[in-house]
Design a protein around this motif. Structure first.
Motif, PDB file in Angstrom:
ATOM      1  N   ARG A 221      65.515  29.315  67.285  1.00  0.00           N
ATOM      2  CA  ARG A 221      64.590  29.516  67.604  1.00  0.00           C
ATOM      3  C   ARG A 221      64.136  27.943  67.735  1.00  0.00           C
ATOM      4  O   ARG A 221      63.324  27.921  66.781  1.00  0.00           O
ATOM      5  N   LEU A 222      64.223  27.105  67.891  1.00  0.00           N
ATOM      6  CA  LEU A 222      63.998  25.541  68.036  1.00  0.00           C
ATOM      7  C   LEU A 222      62.221  26.044  68.666  1.00  0.00           C
ATOM      8  O   LEU A 222      62.258  26.366  70.258  1.00  0.00           O
ATOM      9  N   GLY A 223      61.109  25.878  68.467  1.00  0.00           N
ATOM     10  CA  GLY A 223      60.020  25.509  69.297  1.00  0.00           C
ATOM     11  C   GLY A 223      59.431  27.305  69.614  1.00  0.00           C
ATOM     12  O   GLY A 223      59.674  27.586  68.663  1.00  0.00           O
ATOM     13  N   LYS A 224      58.279  27.080  70.213  1.00  0.00           N
ATOM     14  CA  LYS A 224      57.759  28.454  71.116  1.00  0.00           C
ATOM     15  C   LYS A 224      58.509  29.173  71.883  1.00  0.00           C
ATOM     16  O   LYS A 224      59.772  28.276  73.008  1.00  0.00           O
ATOM     17  N   SER A 225      58.877  30.018  72.444  1.00  0.00           N
ATOM     18  CA  SER A 225      59.721  30.841  73.038  1.00  0.00           C
ATOM     19  C   SER A 225      58.683  30.648  74.355  1.00  0.00           C
ATOM     20  O   SER A 225      57.258  30.053  74.428  1.00  0.00           O
ATOM     21  N   PRO A 226      59.738  30.857  74.713  1.00  0.00           N
ATOM     22  CA  PRO A 226      59.342  30.119  76.658  1.00  0.00           C
ATOM     23  C   PRO A 226      57.922  31.440  77.524  1.00  0.00           C
ATOM     24  O   PRO A 226      57.264  31.063  77.913  1.00  0.00           O
ATOM     25  N   ALA A 227      57.501  32.352  76.371  1.00  0.00           N
ATOM     26  CA  ALA A 227      56.805  33.749  76.871  1.00  0.00           C
ATOM     27  C   ALA A 227      55.767  32.897  75.951  1.00  0.00           C
ATOM     28  O   ALA A 227      53.986  32.487  76.943  1.00  0.00           O
ATOM     29  N   GLU A 228      55.471  32.097  74.800  1.00  0.00           N
ATOM     30  CA  GLU A 228      54.700  31.568  74.489  1.00  0.00           C
ATOM     31  C   GLU A 228      54.360  30.057  75.064  1.00  0.00           C
ATOM     32  O   GLU A 228      52.556  29.628  75.757  1.00  0.00           O
TER      33      GLU A 228
ATOM     34  N   GLU B  77      81.163  21.450  82.274  1.00  0.00           N
ATOM     35  CA  GLU B  77      80.005  21.196  81.481  1.00  0.00           C
ATOM     36  C   GLU B  77      78.832  21.590  82.932  1.00  0.00           C
ATOM     37  O   GLU B  77      80.040  21.791  83.796  1.00  0.00           O
ATOM     38  N   ARG B  78      77.552  21.439  83.031  1.00  0.00           N
ATOM     39  CA  ARG B  78      76.883  22.025  83.912  1.00  0.00           C
ATOM     40  C   ARG B  78      75.784  20.845  82.594  1.00  0.00           C
ATOM     41  O   ARG B  78      75.304  20.612  81.984  1.00  0.00           O
ATOM     42  N   LEU B  79      74.759  20.432  84.329  1.00  0.00           N
ATOM     43  CA  LEU B  79      73.645  19.878  84.434  1.00  0.00           C
ATOM     44  C   LEU B  79      72.599  20.629  84.324  1.00  0.00           C
ATOM     45  O   LEU B  79      72.619  22.222  85.134  1.00  0.00           O
ATOM     46  N   VAL B  80      71.798  21.202  83.050  1.00  0.00           N
ATOM     47  CA  VAL B  80      70.987  22.601  83.197  1.00  0.00           C
ATOM     48  C   VAL B  80      69.692  21.717  82.790  1.00  0.00           C
ATOM     49  O   VAL B  80      69.453  20.600  82.127  1.00  0.00           O
ATOM     50  N   VAL B  81      68.321  22.059  83.068  1.00  0.00           N
ATOM     51  CA  VAL B  81      67.153  21.235  84.177  1.00  0.00           C
ATOM     52  C   VAL B  81      66.230  22.507  82.892  1.00  0.00           C
ATOM     53  O   VAL B  81      66.211  23.745  83.026  1.00  0.00           O
ATOM     54  N   ILE B  82      65.883  21.582  82.199  1.00  0.00           N
ATOM     55  CA  ILE B  82      64.120  22.752  81.203  1.00  0.00           C
ATOM     56  C   ILE B  82      63.258  21.921  81.815  1.00  0.00           C
ATOM     57  O   ILE B  82      63.077  20.698  81.539  1.00  0.00           O
ATOM     58  N   PRO B  83      62.040  22.289  81.480  1.00  0.00           N
ATOM     59  CA  PRO B  83      60.113  21.802  81.488  1.00  0.00           C
ATOM     60  C   PRO B  83      60.007  21.224  79.863  1.00  0.00           C
ATOM     61  O   PRO B  83      60.908  21.422  79.297  1.00  0.00           O
ATOM     62  N   ARG B  84      60.017  19.819  80.461  1.00  0.00           N
ATOM     63  CA  ARG B  84      58.908  19.090  79.356  1.00  0.00           C
ATOM     64  C   ARG B  84      58.477  19.286  78.526  1.00  0.00           C
ATOM     65  O   ARG B  84      58.648  19.143  76.959  1.00  0.00           O
ATOM     66  N   ILE B  85      57.908  20.779  78.771  1.00  0.00           N
ATOM     67  CA  ILE B  85      57.393  21.502  77.892  1.00  0.00           C
ATOM     68  C   ILE B  85      57.668  22.324  76.621  1.00  0.00           C
ATOM     69  O   ILE B  85      57.632  22.023  75.401  1.00  0.00           O
ATOM     70  N   THR B  86      59.079  22.818  76.895  1.00  0.00           N
ATOM     71  CA  THR B  86      59.995  23.209  76.113  1.00  0.00           C
ATOM     72  C   THR B  86      60.658  22.479  75.089  1.00  0.00           C
ATOM     73  O   THR B  86      60.522  22.266  74.313  1.00  0.00           O
ATOM     74  N   LEU B  87      60.985  21.180  75.574  1.00  0.00           N
ATOM     75  CA  LEU B  87      61.485  19.940  74.823  1.00  0.00           C
ATOM     76  C   LEU B  87      60.422  19.865  73.868  1.00  0.00           C
ATOM     77  O   LEU B  87      60.716  19.603  72.797  1.00  0.00           O
ATOM     78  N   LEU B  88      59.479  19.546  74.820  1.00  0.00           N
ATOM     79  CA  LEU B  88      58.370  19.037  73.570  1.00  0.00           C
ATOM     80  C   LEU B  88      57.800  19.959  72.025  1.00  0.00           C
ATOM     81  O   LEU B  88      57.817  19.173  71.332  1.00  0.00           O
ATOM     82  N   ALA B  89      58.148  20.711  72.563  1.00  0.00           N
ATOM     83  CA  ALA B  89      57.787  22.202  71.453  1.00  0.00           C
ATOM     84  C   ALA B  89      58.653  22.534  70.697  1.00  0.00           C
ATOM     85  O   ALA B  89      58.683  22.438  69.061  1.00  0.00           O
ATOM     86  N   VAL B  90      60.106  21.710  70.806  1.00  0.00           N
ATOM     87  CA  VAL B  90      61.629  21.363  70.011  1.00  0.00           C
ATOM     88  C   VAL B  90      60.029  20.182  68.599  1.00  0.00           C
ATOM     89  O   VAL B  90      61.553  20.310  67.838  1.00  0.00           O
ATOM     90  N   LYS B  91      60.047  19.879  68.999  1.00  0.00           N
ATOM     91  CA  LYS B  91      60.084  17.984  67.851  1.00  0.00           C
ATOM     92  C   LYS B  91      59.671  18.739  66.395  1.00  0.00           C
ATOM     93  O   LYS B  91      60.387  17.818  65.485  1.00  0.00           O
ATOM     94  N   ALA B  92      58.702  19.851  66.581  1.00  0.00           N
ATOM     95  CA  ALA B  92      58.522  20.012  64.762  1.00  0.00           C
ATOM     96  C   ALA B  92      59.025  20.647  64.377  1.00  0.00           C
ATOM     97  O   ALA B  92      59.557  20.407  62.805  1.00  0.00           O
ATOM     98  N   ASP B  93      60.391  21.753  65.316  1.00  0.00           N
ATOM     99  CA  ASP B  93      61.784  22.136  64.344  1.00  0.00           C
ATOM    100  C   ASP B  93      62.939  20.632  63.936  1.00  0.00           C
ATOM    101  O   ASP B  93      63.683  20.911  63.398  1.00  0.00           O
ATOM    102  N   LEU B  94      62.830  19.046  64.141  1.00  0.00           N
ATOM    103  CA  LEU B  94      64.101  18.656  64.331  1.00  0.00           C
ATOM    104  C   LEU B  94      63.350  18.020  63.075  1.00  0.00           C
ATOM    105  O   LEU B  94      62.432  17.316  63.185  1.00  0.00           O
ATOM    106  N   PRO B  95      64.573  17.613  62.551  1.00  0.00           N
ATOM    107  CA  PRO B  95      65.029  16.343  61.161  1.00  0.00           C
ATOM    108  C   PRO B  95      65.012  15.427  61.404  1.00  0.00           C
ATOM    109  O   PRO B  95      64.958  14.775  62.875  1.00  0.00           O
ATOM    110  N   ASP B  96      63.998  14.384  60.663  1.00  0.00           N
ATOM    111  CA  ASP B  96      63.422  12.726  61.321  1.00  0.00           C
ATOM    112  C   ASP B  96      64.911  12.295  61.554  1.00  0.00           C
ATOM    113  O   ASP B  96      64.949  11.528  61.883  1.00  0.00           O
ATOM    114  N   ALA B  97      66.092  12.696  60.525  1.00  0.00           N
ATOM    115  CA  ALA B  97      66.875  12.008  60.121  1.00  0.00           C
ATOM    116  C   ALA B  97      68.637  13.249  60.771  1.00  0.00           C
ATOM    117  O   ALA B  97      68.963  14.191  60.399  1.00  0.00           O
TER     118      ALA B  97
END
Length: 89
Positions: A16-23, A69-89
């Motif tokens: 999982r990248l970021g926090k769980s939906p429950a968190e 393909e499908r257009l999928v929407v997620i909350p902003r908080i979900t995307l922001l929570a993955v930032k720490a798990d993504l490499p800089d490059a």
């Protein structure tokens, strides 16, 4: 028709990248959607609400939702929570 990139149905969810939906409090008290996962081939799987039909008529000219393909929407908080798990490059 072959595309430059194709999703690999044999790729395995590895973490999982970021926090769980429950968190994040985005599940209404149960674990589930939305979520973001890394696959063993480096691709990313996103679980969200399918709003393809709702957005179809108002897509910008340079946004095309292709066959399969499908257009999928997620909350902003979900995307922001993955930032720490993504490499800089």
């Amino acid at each position: 028709m072959t595309h430059p990139w194709e999703a690999d149905p044999d790729a395995v969810l590895i973490r999982r990248l970021g926090k769980s939906p429950a968190e994040l409090g985005t599940t209404g008290g149960r674990d589930g959607c939305p979520d973001i996962w890394e696959l063993d081939n480096g691709d990313i799987a996103v679980v969200g609400r399918d709003l393809t039909e709702a957005y179809q008529a108002g897509l910008p000219q340079d946004l095309v939702i292709g066959d399969g393909e499908r257009l999928v929407v997620i909350p902003r908080i979900t995307l922001l929570a993955v930032k720490a798990d993504l490499p800089d490059a």
